[in-house]
Every structure is written in structure tokens, then in C-alpha cells.
Enzyme design. Structure first.
Site, PDB file in Angstrom:
ATOM      1  N   ARG A  21       0.750  -1.430  -0.500  1.00 53.47           N
ATOM      2  CA  ARG A  21      -0.468  -0.204  -0.056  1.00 53.47           C
ATOM      3  C   ARG A  21       0.714   1.223   0.113  1.00 53.47           C
ATOM      4  O   ARG A  21       0.125   2.557  -0.690  1.00 53.47           O
ATOM      5  CB  ARG A  21      -1.154  -0.071   1.352  1.00 53.47           C
ATOM      6  CG  ARG A  21      -2.043  -0.532   1.056  1.00 53.47           C
ATOM      7  CD  ARG A  21      -3.351  -0.977   2.143  1.00 53.47           C
ATOM      8  NE  ARG A  21      -2.052  -1.790   3.441  1.00 53.47           N
ATOM      9  CZ  ARG A  21      -3.057  -1.339   4.694  1.00 53.47           C
ATOM     10  NH1 ARG A  21      -3.696  -0.305   4.811  1.00 53.47           N
ATOM     11  NH2 ARG A  21      -2.303  -1.474   6.008  1.00 53.47           N
ATOM     12  N   ASN A  39      -6.645  -3.044   1.487  1.00 56.25           N
ATOM     13  CA  ASN A  39      -6.703  -4.582   1.960  1.00 56.25           C
ATOM     14  C   ASN A  39      -8.397  -4.777   1.694  1.00 56.25           C
ATOM     15  O   ASN A  39      -8.806  -4.350   2.857  1.00 56.25           O
ATOM     16  CB  ASN A  39      -6.264  -4.934   2.812  1.00 56.25           C
ATOM     17  CG  ASN A  39      -4.273  -4.529   3.012  1.00 56.25           C
ATOM     18  OD1 ASN A  39      -3.549  -5.184   1.441  1.00 56.25           O
ATOM     19  ND2 ASN A  39      -3.466  -4.420   3.428  1.00 56.25           N
TER      20      ASN A  39
END
Ligand SMILES: [Zn+2]
Ligand SMILES: [Zn+2]
Ligand SMILES: [Zn+2]
Length: 768
Positions: A21, A39
């Protein structure tokens, strides 16, 4: 025309717990894309507000620049049309507990960025032996259960200091959500003890240990996946005492060297092999010896050395003081698994090690060093554990609807394979289940992976062998209706097919499985088999003529016994009783056992045939001290001969009811005459045997091909790790126009059996 719009990207693969990320955030910043990344249970999602052209560039960058431990398998793009407020920046969305995709990534070697900090005196982690980040460090070795967050790992007892916590919480930091994040203020510590437990006070632990190693001492070093025993590989006395104390007379020791420049002094090091050594998995790579000699005691009777590079900060700190290799062998007594707990190491290694380097970060899951062999430009997996496990095997075509199941593997090189939804996961190599501690680890690993992947299955797959502990484990776990038995060599063949991505519906594969032994459907011990068919079923179309294995398992440890069995069935024993390897051997007792069929199971094992030839040529004929030793020495012998100097031996091929059988009788007659007449050296005979054995099987394959279409020939089984044999076989088959499948990413030995079992059972389920 390009205009700004919303796109939804869905990224699957190894993208969670690897710093993905923050990486997406950085790329989005560079390209001035607004939106978010998060996620969820399917992987990573990205909402991007940009033009189509920028989006394509974004995806290219993501694929090209992905973090070291990430692996993007697919990117799905969806254009969102509903009216939404255009975002003003790009942000990382916190994941909600419980919605992250299950699973875990392998442990990874210290990354370059951490290494730079480790040796930077201005950095706050200067010489801190547990430095790590989202791109490196422990993962599965410290994990108890999912979700993968700090509380689920053995780092839970270390509370992060404010500096570490800031890094951990900052999305743009390299340590954002790095679960093992630590520093000298708040993290694990190392210390050194004398054998006996007394802590030694020293202001420089690594200088102290280095000087002890130079003095020839043996040190037990707690590492990432277990304890190692370490000594100076150039110190003859240290090697001798380590071999004696460990009761390990001949099995090769792995070496660790500081860098690839040092490695290149001792082995032939091509760029691909160098890249493998330097990869995040940092395996032991078996490489051809070349250049400066090292003591013979490191790898007796071999032409290759097993090398690895430092893969933890501790290793880097220790190796920085050494221009020569250190022995880094697993911290155990012969046969037992590597110790992972401090108290177990103290109890079991105190007779072996002079000093213990301990730390207080608990190793939850044992991870042996992985081993690959590099040969003629290709790498072949031998043992997959640290750095590779959990290992994802791609699903071949036709298995998308496969049921969830757990395949329990073989016995000596046990592994587990889990099929779940769209993936097949192979556990780390666990070893010989006959050892009680290994069996405990096997059960523990079964439970661990079920938790890591939230595996729901009641369906188990086991070997046909009723006495395998893995078979019995399966029987204790599931009812008859949910158990699938798979013949050992069929599993070998299927593993090779799966690795090559052969589709489920193919029925035209010929498997050549050369192995130690596996339980056959006729209840004899198979081990050199030609099987024709596919995943769901095969028929046996070729084999070696069976011979008596005199003394059962004793014949595996004493290669001269295999020779007795071979010569007896060839009718040549009386003529060659005076071979040197039969000196002082109770041949009459063995002949009596054969005639009365006392403890002399019949086998068609290729492994035992190679043992018999090794014994005749004087390679560890009396007794071996590690599995496959005689055959490994035989291969090394063959490698020392030149190709055009080798003799040729013929085998007799016959056929009955569709089963081709190879008899070794003519081969033995000629080989033993060459040996006794000294017309050829033992090295030339060894090479001649390898080539002739391969050629005999090529002839058998051609006979089978005359009756059945053969789409490809799959080579599998432990004996296929012999590259002299496999290279010859593969080259000759290809010359005859056959397509050949060989193991590379999965081991050809029994560690691959669980994968084959899983795909056989899945195919049978889907086709019934
Ligand atoms: Zn790092
Ligand atoms: Zn800290
Ligand atoms: Zn096998």
C-alpha cells in the site's frame, strides 16, 4: 479524448504484508493520481481518479517497480461511471480486522536499505542485529496465527518505543506496518553463553565470537528459522571436532560466505547462480567446486559445495570479519530436526557447541535452509523451506473447480500441500517423520497452515503405504469416505506435470519415475517405473525386473546388500563372490535369506540399483551415513570421466501383457568384467552405467510410443536429482522427438509428493 474519471483496480497475488500500500501511494504521488488504496479479502483494491492514459502508466509502474517481496498475479480494471465527488488527494485506507486475505509470505533476507543502515554509524540502528523493514526480515517463522499483525507473532512481547511506533504508523515509511519492527531501545537482544548456560559479559559480542571461531571453536548460533552450528571452514581441527561431536561423518556441510566475490574463489559462479544467492530467499546453492581448494572434510567425495550468503543482520555482523567461509550447518544431532528453542538448544547441543549465541525473539515455526542445485545454467530445487515457504504452486488449466483438500506427502522428506479455492500451497520441508520431534513439527505445521489459510477441509490425501506415519495421520483425521489414496510414483509424476502446467484433461503423459522405493499397487516396492496416463489415472507400462532387497531397510543403509540382490537375480553371485566389497560379508546367510524369502522384499528400485553399482565400484559399499550417499558419490565419480572414454552396457528389454521390463543381467556381466579386468577406470564405468541406463529407458519409451501417443515424458523421483542421469535421459529423449518435463521449481524427490497427491485427488474428484 482523455478525461478524468474513476477507475477501480483489483490486484491479486502476494500483495499483503509486503509494503504494497505505501508503494502504491508513492507511485500515485509521482503520477499525481488522486484516490485510495486498501486491503480486503480478495487482495488489494485501488480507486484511482485519472485519465485512461495515466492509468495505463500507473499500472505499468506498479508492475515494474513492485516491492521486493510482492508478486502481482493479475490486475483487473473496472471503469466506474456513477457520479462521485472527485477526490483531492491519494490516501491509504486502514484495513478492517478480519477482512484481509488469509495467508502469509515467506521470510526474507535483509534488504539493501536495512544493510546500509546496519553499517551506518549515524543511524539509530547501527549494528543492531534485528534490523528489518517491510521488504525484509522474519515472517512465517515468527507467526502463530492470522491475521498477520504484531500481536499474532512472537514480537508481541516487545512493545515498540515511540521512534519505532512513529515509523510503524507512517504510511510513507519503509517500516509502515512492518510487524517485526524493532530497535535497540525496544526490541530483541542477543547474548553469548558458555556451554552450560553461563552468560559471558562482552562489549562486542561479534568480535568475541569471531575470535573463538578463529581458534577452532564450535558456536551454536540462533538465527531466523532455527539454530546453526558454526565453525571456521578453513580450520581442519574445527571441522574434525564438529563432525565427531555431531556424529556426522560424511554428509556435506553448507557454507556461508560474506559476499559473492568470496564465493567465486571456490566455485564456478555464473550470473544466474549469483542472482539466486542474492535473492530474498537466500538459499543454499550447490555449485561446482573450482579454484581455491577447501578442506575435503567439508564435502567428502563431492565435486560441489553448498554456499549461501548472510541473510540476517546477525550473519552480516558476524561475516563482516571473515574473508573465508564459515560452516553453517543445522543445529541438531544427526537425524533430529534443527533446534529452535533456547532451552532445547542448551539441552541438546551442549556436547557439540563451545558457545551459544542466543536471542530472545522466539522462533515459532522451524524453517530449515532451502537448498537448490545449480547445474548447466539451470537451478533445481532440492529442499524448499526458509525463503520459499509457504510456496504457491500455480493451478494448471482445468483445476479451477478443485475441492479444498490437504495432501499429506510421503515419509522421509515430508511436506504438506493444501488446495484451497484457486491456489495450491506447499508447506516447508519438514523431514523424516520417523523422528518424534519432526513428527510433532509436522502436526504443528498442519494446524498452522489450516489456520493461516482458514482451510475448511475434511478431505485428506495419503500414500498407499500403510506404514507411512503420514498415511496413519490421515487415517486418524478423516473417515474412509474422505480419504484418497494415491500411489507414490503416480504422485511424483503428477507433481512434475503440475509444475509444467499440464492441463487436467491430458491423458497422454508418460511418467518416468526413478526413486528409492514407493508402495506399488501390487504391494511390492516400486522404484523405476514408466506410468502412462494423466492426473486422474495411469497404467504401469514399464519397470525394472524386481530383485530381492536382502534385509529390508538394512539394505538401504548397506549398499553391498543391494549388490547381492542384483547379482543373485542376474545369476552372477557365485561368479563374483570375490569382489572387494564382499570381503568379510556373510554372503551365505544372505543367500539363505533369499532362498527362504526371509526379510527380502522384492523391489524395482532405481535407487537401490544405483547403490549396487556404487558398491561394486567401491563407493561407500559397507555402510552409508546419510541418505543417498553411495549414489551421490557414484554421480560424482561419473562426472570425473570424459564422455567419449566411457564403455557401453546393454540391458535386456522384454514385454508381457503390455508391461515392458528391463533386466540388468547383461549390464552386470559386462560391467563386472570391465571392473575385474581393469580395462576401464571406476570413473569411466560409472559414466558408462549412467549413460547406458538412460539409453535403455529411451528404448523402452520408444516401444511404448509405438503403441500409444505420448504428449510428453515427465521425469520425476529422487534419483532424477542425479544430473548425469537426467541430462542424458532428457537429451536422448529430445533427440528422438519427445517433449520432456523436468522438475526445477519443485523437488524431484519425495518433498514434491504432496503436490502430486493433491492434483491426482483433485482430478479424480472432478472427473467422478
Ligand atoms: Zn529491510
Ligand atoms: Zn524501538
Ligand atoms: Zn519417491
Amino acid at each position: 479524448m482523455s478525461h478524468l474519471q474513476y477507475f477501480r483496480l483489483r490486484i491479486s497475488g502476494l500483495v499483503q504484508g509486503v509494503g504494497f500500500r505505501p508503494f502504491v501511494w508513492r507511485v500515485a504521488q509521482q503520477l499525481k493520481i488522486a484516490g485510495e488504496v486498501g486491503n480486503d479479502a480478495q487482495g488489494v483494491f485501488i480507486n484511482a481518479y485519472c485519465t485512461r492514459a495515466t492509468l495505463d502508466q500507473f499500472i505499468d509502474e506498479l508492475k515494474r517497480e513492485q516491492p521486493p517481496l510482492a508478486h502481482i498475479e493479475s490486475v483487473a480494471i473496472e471503469a466506474l461511471h456513477e457520479a462521485m465527488e472527485p477526490p483531492i488527494n491519494f490516501h491509504i485506507t486502514e484495513s478492517k480486522k478480519g477482512v484481509v486475505k488469509p495467508g502469509c509470505v515467506p521470510d526474507a533476507a535483509t534488504c539493501d536499505a536495512c544493510l546500509e543502515e546496519l553499517f551506518d554509524s549515524a543511524n539509530r540502528r547501527f549494528r543492531y542485529p534485528f534490523i528489518n523493514c517491510t521488504h525484509c526480515g522474519p515472517r512465517i517463522s515468527i507467526l502463530r496465527e492470522i491475521p498477520y499483525d504484531r500481536a499474532s507473532t512472537s514480537m508481541s512481547v516487545f512493545e515498540q518505543c515511540s521512534n519505532c511506533l512513529t515509523e510503524y504508523q507512517e504510511p510513507t515509511n519503509r517500516r509502515f506496518h512492518a510487524q517485526p519492527n524493532a530497535c535497540v531501545e525496544c526490541g530483541p537482544r542477543m547474548w553469548v553463553e558458555k556451554s552450560g548456560g553461563e552468560e559471558i559479559v562482552t562489549d562486542d559480542l561479534f568480535a568475541f565470537i569471531s575470535s573463538q571461531l578463529r581458534d577452532g571453536k564450535v558456536v551454536a548460533l540462533k538465527g531466523l528459522g532455527g539454530f546453526h552450528l558454526v565453525c571456521d571452514a578453513t580450520h581442519q581441527d574445527a571441522l574434525t571436532s564438529l563432525r565427531q561431536r555431531k556424529n556426522r561423518p560424511a554428509k556435506p556441510f553448507a557454507l556461508m560466505v560474506r559476499d559473492t566475490d568470496i564465493a567465486a574463489r571456490y566455485v564456478s559462479l555464473e550470473p544466474e547462480a549469483e542472482a539466486l544467492l542474492k535473492s530474498p530467499a537466500a538459499p543454499v546453492v550447490l555449485l561446482q567446486s573450482k579454484g581455491e581448494p577447501l578442506p575435503e572434510a567439508i564435502a567428502p567425495g563431492q565435486n560441489q559445495l553448498g554456499l549461501m550468503l548472510p541473510y540476517t543482520p546477525q550473519h552480516h555482523l558476524l561475516l563482516s570479519a571473515f574473508e573465508t567461509p564459515l560452516v553453517m550447518t543445522s543445529g541438531n544431532h544427526s537425524g533430529a530436526p534443527q533446534a529452535i528453542k533456547n532451552d532445547v538448544a542448551r539441552a541438546t547441543l551442549s556436547e557439540i557447541a563451545d558457545f551459544f549465541v542466543m536471542h530472545d525473539r522466539e522462533i515459532v515455526n522451524r524453517m530449515d535452509d532451502s537448498v537448490l542445485r545449480y547445474h548447466n545454467g539451470r537451478a533445481f530445487a532440492i529442499r524448499l523451506a526458509r525463503g520459499y515457504a509457504p510456496f504457491r504452486v500455480s493451478m494448471p488449466e482445468g483445476f479451477a473447480e478443485a475441492p479444498d483438500l490437504i495432501a499429506l506427502g510421503a515419509e522421509l522428506k515430508s511436506t504438506l500441500c493444501f488446495i484451497q479455492q484457486d491456489q495450491a500451497i506447499l508447506s516447508q520441508h519438514l523431514g523424516d517423520l520417523e523422528d518424534a520431534a519432526t513428527f510433532d513439527a509436522y502436526e504443528h505445521t498442519h494446524d498452522l497452515y489450516r489456520n493461516l489459510y482458514q482451510h475448511p477441509s475434511q478431505r485428506y490425501v495419503i500414500d498407499l503405504h500403510p506404514q507411512y506415519l503420514s498415511t496413519q495421520f490421515g487415517e486418524s483425521k478423516a473417515d474412509r469416505a474422505e480419504l484418497t489414496h494415491v500411489q507414490h510414483h503416480h504422485a511424483h509424476m503428477a507433481a512434475c506435470m503440475a509444475e509444467a502446467g499440464i492441463a487436467r484433461t491430458r491423458r497422454d503423459i508418460l511418467g518416468l519415475c526413478f526413486d528409492g522405493t514407493g508402495f506399488g499397487v501390487d504391494e511390492t516396492l516400486w522404484g523405476a517405473e514408466a506410468l502412462y496416463g494423466g492426473y486422474a489415472s495411469v497404467s504401469r507400462v514399464g519397470t525394472l525386473v524386481s530383485f530381492p532387497l536382502v534385509g529390508g531397510v538394512q539394505a538401504i543403509r548397506e549398499p553391498w546388500r543391494a549388490l547381492v540382490g542384483q547379482l543373485h537375480s542376474a545369476g552372477l553371485l557365485a561368479q563374483f563372490k570375490t569382489l572387494p566389497c564382499f570381503e568379510d560379508k556373510p554372503l551365505r546367510v544372505l543367500e539363505h535369506m533369499i532362498s527362504k524369502q526371509l526379510n527380502t522384499p522384492l523391489t524395482s528400485s532405481a535407487g537401490r540399483l544405483f547403490d549396487a553399482v556404487a558398491a561394486a565400484l567401491g563407493c561407500s559399499a559397507d555402510r552409508i551415513s546419510y541418505e543417498g550417499q553411495a549414489a551421490i558419490e557414484l554421480e560424482a565419480f561419473a562426472q570425473r570421466a570424459t564422455a567419449d572414454s566411457a564403455p557401453r552396457y546393454s540391458f535386456a528389454l522384454s514385454e508381457q501383457d503390455g508391461l515392458y521390463q528391463l533386466s540388468t543381467k547383461p549390464m552386470w556381466e559386462a560391467l563386472l568384467q570391465d571392473l575385474c579386468s581393469q580395462r576401464y577406470t571406476a570413473e569411466q564405468i560409472a559414466l558408462g552405467f549412467h549413460d547406458s541406463f538412460a539409453d535403455a529407458w529411451v528404448e523402452l519409451v520408444e516401444q511404448v510410443a509405438a503403441r500409444n501417443p505420448i504428449g510428453a515424458v515427465a521425469l520425476s523421483g529422487g534419483v532424477m536429482q542425479n544430473r548425469v542421469l537426467a541430462d542424458r535421459l532428457s537429451a536422448q529423449l529430445q533427440r528422438k522427438g519427445f517433449s520432456v518435463l523436468e522438475h526445477q521449481t519443485l523437488p524431484a524427490n519425495d518433498a514434491g509428493v504432496s503436490v502430486g497427491q493433491a492434483f491426482v485427488a483433485a482430478a479424480q474428484y472432478l472427473e467422478n
